[in-house]
Design an enzyme around this catalytic site. Structure first.
Site: not given
Length: 213
Positions: A36, A38, A44-47, A81, A136, A161-162
């Site tokens: 993966d 982000d 991962d800075t949120d998008y 997304s 995913k 991470d998910k």
């Protein structure tokens, strides 16, 4: 569409990016290290949408370098997304992804293919698709990489991470994956390993090295 340096985006359809990086050639039926992006390769800075804010997670560098060393492909599979939602476009993705690859290159770690899926049920227009097979936890991106690179998916490894990363790997036929900051779990035909610390990283590195033996 073209990115910031004028090259066309490698879109195979409106919401699917498939980019071969570097041109390295691998033997048929090689396993791969799937990652993966982000939250796994970079923070991962949120998008993530600003190349200047990209920061690598150091723990992935030795894993990528190990795969490079034994000659197996490193494949990034990332849901995006934010494109479907209209937060940014493929040009911004290209700039951010280029920065990620550049930072990895500077550390001597190299990616061989990047796949990104922008489809999402909350999207607009052509990208507004619920449960797209490429997104995913569906396995489409891994299967597509397997088809293009002639991979042995069962021997391949996944790091994410998910839980969606682990589910995509299991559905694609992989046997094990490492969950960043998650917990280990055994499921029929699939093992989730935790990736919290250097001890866990040692297990991942040993698994990667075993693929070259």
């Amino acid at each position: 569409m073209a990115d910031r340096i004028g090259k066309p985006h490698p879109l195979t359809e409106p919401g699917l990016w498939v980019e071969l990086v570097g041109g390295r050639v691998f033997p048929a039926r090689s396993p791969a290290l799937f990652l993966d992006r982000d939250g796994t390769i970079n923070v991962d800075t949120d998008y993530p949408s600003d190349p200047g804010e990209i920061e690598l997670r150091p723990r992935m560098l030795p894993a990528i370098a190990a795969a490079n060393r034994i000659g197996i492909p490193v494949v990034v599979v990332t849901n995006q997304s934010g494109i479907a939602r209209g937060y940014f476009d493929w040009g911004v993705f290209a700039a951010v992804n280029g920065r990620v690859l550049h930072l990895l290159d500077r550390q001597g770690a190299f990616v061989d293919m990047v796949l990104a899926c922008a489809y999402h049920e909350a999207g607009v227009g052509l990208l507004a698709i619920t449960d797209h097979p490429m997104r995913k936890p569906n396995p489409g991106m891994l299967i597509e990489a397997g088809r293009r690179l002639d991979l042995d998916l069962q021997r391949s490894l996944m790091v994410g991470d998910k839980l969606a990363d682990m589910q995509a790997a299991q559905r694609a036929g992989l046997a094990q994956g490492w969950l960043v900051d998650g917990e280990a779990a055994l499921q029929p035909g699939f093992a989730i390993r935790r990736l919290h610390d250097d001890h866990d990283l040692g297990g991942l590195l040993a698994a990667i090295d075993a693929l070259g033996s």
